[in-house]
Design a protein around this motif. Sequence first.
Motif, PDB file in Angstrom:
ATOM      1  N   ALA A  97       1.045  -1.252   0.207  1.00  0.00           N
ATOM      2  CA  ALA A  97      -0.113   0.082  -0.153  1.00  0.00           C
ATOM      3  C   ALA A  97       0.974   1.314   0.074  1.00  0.00           C
ATOM      4  O   ALA A  97       0.747   2.175  -0.691  1.00  0.00           O
ATOM      5  N   LEU A  98       2.127   1.322   0.777  1.00  0.00           N
ATOM      6  CA  LEU A  98       2.637   2.369   0.851  1.00  0.00           C
ATOM      7  C   LEU A  98       3.490   2.635  -0.575  1.00  0.00           C
ATOM      8  O   LEU A  98       3.673   3.954  -1.148  1.00  0.00           O
ATOM      9  N   ARG A  99       3.959   1.398  -1.010  1.00  0.00           N
ATOM     10  CA  ARG A  99       4.595   1.753  -2.416  1.00  0.00           C
ATOM     11  C   ARG A  99       3.538   2.245  -3.344  1.00  0.00           C
ATOM     12  O   ARG A  99       4.258   3.046  -4.418  1.00  0.00           O
ATOM     13  N   ALA A 100       2.332   1.750  -3.426  1.00  0.00           N
ATOM     14  CA  ALA A 100       1.497   2.009  -4.471  1.00  0.00           C
ATOM     15  C   ALA A 100       0.815   3.251  -4.319  1.00  0.00           C
ATOM     16  O   ALA A 100      -0.142   3.640  -4.772  1.00  0.00           O
ATOM     17  N   GLU A 101       0.921   4.123  -2.759  1.00  0.00           N
ATOM     18  CA  GLU A 101       0.452   5.164  -2.396  1.00  0.00           C
ATOM     19  C   GLU A 101      -1.193   4.897  -2.377  1.00  0.00           C
ATOM     20  O   GLU A 101      -2.218   5.639  -2.727  1.00  0.00           O
ATOM     21  N   SER A 102      -1.478   3.852  -1.744  1.00  0.00           N
ATOM     22  CA  SER A 102      -3.062   3.484  -1.333  1.00  0.00           C
ATOM     23  C   SER A 102      -2.920   3.076   0.246  1.00  0.00           C
ATOM     24  O   SER A 102      -2.214   3.890   0.948  1.00  0.00           O
ATOM     25  N   SER A 103      -3.864   2.286   0.576  1.00  0.00           N
ATOM     26  CA  SER A 103      -4.131   1.940   2.116  1.00  0.00           C
ATOM     27  C   SER A 103      -4.092   0.331   2.241  1.00  0.00           C
ATOM     28  O   SER A 103      -4.525  -0.129   1.056  1.00  0.00           O
ATOM     29  N   ALA A 104      -3.585  -0.089   3.403  1.00  0.00           N
ATOM     30  CA  ALA A 104      -3.515  -1.395   3.464  1.00  0.00           C
ATOM     31  C   ALA A 104      -5.266  -2.167   3.384  1.00  0.00           C
ATOM     32  O   ALA A 104      -5.466  -3.031   3.108  1.00  0.00           O
ATOM     33  N   ARG A 105      -6.040  -0.890   3.951  1.00  0.00           N
ATOM     34  CA  ARG A 105      -7.551  -1.557   3.939  1.00  0.00           C
ATOM     35  C   ARG A 105      -8.118  -1.656   2.258  1.00  0.00           C
ATOM     36  O   ARG A 105      -8.656  -2.747   2.194  1.00  0.00           O
ATOM     37  N   HIS A 106      -7.556  -0.790   1.293  1.00  0.00           N
ATOM     38  CA  HIS A 106      -7.881  -1.070   0.049  1.00  0.00           C
ATOM     39  C   HIS A 106      -7.384  -2.242  -0.436  1.00  0.00           C
ATOM     40  O   HIS A 106      -8.113  -2.922  -1.370  1.00  0.00           O
ATOM     41  N   ILE A 107      -6.057  -2.489  -0.326  1.00  0.00           N
ATOM     42  CA  ILE A 107      -5.330  -3.569  -0.785  1.00  0.00           C
ATOM     43  C   ILE A 107      -6.176  -4.727  -0.279  1.00  0.00           C
ATOM     44  O   ILE A 107      -6.408  -5.700  -0.952  1.00  0.00           O
ATOM     45  N   SER A 108      -6.431  -4.837   0.977  1.00  0.00           N
ATOM     46  CA  SER A 108      -7.016  -5.893   1.562  1.00  0.00           C
ATOM     47  C   SER A 108      -8.638  -6.325   1.009  1.00  0.00           C
ATOM     48  O   SER A 108      -9.154  -7.348   0.559  1.00  0.00           O
ATOM     49  N   PHE A 109      -9.362  -5.148   0.643  1.00  0.00           N
ATOM     50  CA  PHE A 109     -10.512  -5.332   0.004  1.00  0.00           C
ATOM     51  C   PHE A 109     -10.627  -5.711  -1.618  1.00  0.00           C
ATOM     52  O   PHE A 109     -11.172  -6.356  -2.041  1.00  0.00           O
ATOM     53  N   ILE A 110      -8.953  -5.486  -2.311  1.00  0.00           N
ATOM     54  CA  ILE A 110      -9.026  -5.946  -3.604  1.00  0.00           C
ATOM     55  C   ILE A 110      -8.986  -7.596  -3.391  1.00  0.00           C
ATOM     56  O   ILE A 110      -9.397  -8.140  -4.165  1.00  0.00           O
ATOM     57  N   GLU A 111      -7.924  -7.826  -2.514  1.00  0.00           N
ATOM     58  CA  GLU A 111      -7.687  -9.318  -2.555  1.00  0.00           C
ATOM     59  C   GLU A 111      -8.742 -10.295  -2.033  1.00  0.00           C
ATOM     60  O   GLU A 111      -8.977 -11.303  -2.427  1.00  0.00           O
ATOM     61  N   THR A 112      -9.667  -9.552  -1.289  1.00  0.00           N
ATOM     62  CA  THR A 112     -10.743 -10.631  -0.670  1.00  0.00           C
ATOM     63  C   THR A 112     -12.059 -10.436  -1.728  1.00  0.00           C
ATOM     64  O   THR A 112     -12.855 -10.945  -1.655  1.00  0.00           O
TER      65      THR A 112
END
Length: 268
Positions: A29-44
């Motif tokens: 998330a930090l590398r992609a300038e996003s949030s860990a929550r958004h990454i989690s939502f994408i993966e699930t």
Amino acid sequence: MTTAALETGVGAMLRGWREQRRISQLELALRAESSARHISFIETGRSRPSEEMILRLSEHLDVPVRERNALLLAAGYAPHYAQTPLDDPSMSSLREGMERLLQAYDPYPALMVDATYTVLAANRGMEMLLEGVAGHLLAPPVNAMRLTLHPEGLAPRIRNLPQWRGHLLEQMERQIALLRSDTLRVLYDEVAAHPVPAGREEPGDAGAGPVFPFALPLRIEHAGTVLSFISTIATFNTPMDVTVSELAIETFLPADPETAKYLQSLMP
């Protein structure tokens, strides 16, 4: 796309690449300038990533170009990268440039391969090294791994075959993990099954020749002379085409003055 489709689609695929790279959701998330929550939502599958987000995450996960297209398709988008055949007229300048590069390495062996180690071009130095290889191994499509490890290929002439074989199999394992290719897996199983000829030197043998601490040499016989090479592999930087992204040029540079002198004497 439905949530159920996403759970077995792009989200799961991205999670697989992240886990393979051993990167946490927060770090990605930090590398992609996003949030860990958004990454989690994408993966699930709770959130459908945009085309831009897929490409951004792919870049930070170092996903191969071919697999980036697969991620986009899984999310319902069109492929972003073209896949142009190498014999297409638009690739003529690329082909000519690669041919000149190979010829420039003469008399040292060099060849160009694709992602499955199919030989696309080779110079005179490589053709010299292949003298004596069984004809059926030289019939198109020629495969570099099969040429090297087959009992009727180069294997009987490779003086340090156990080490070199191990190096090649490890290289193929990394390629399989990166590309997740069934074709590569079948090839790996085939060449790994070939026996090591009796009498080949084992690691640590006294007669194994000089030690090269910076790289493993290929020590191979040619017309009764033992030649030593250090191999290098070159690929394209930031390719924008699937075909180009999977091209590689492997060169074999002399590891000692005797090898260089021998090759130059054959092709003055």
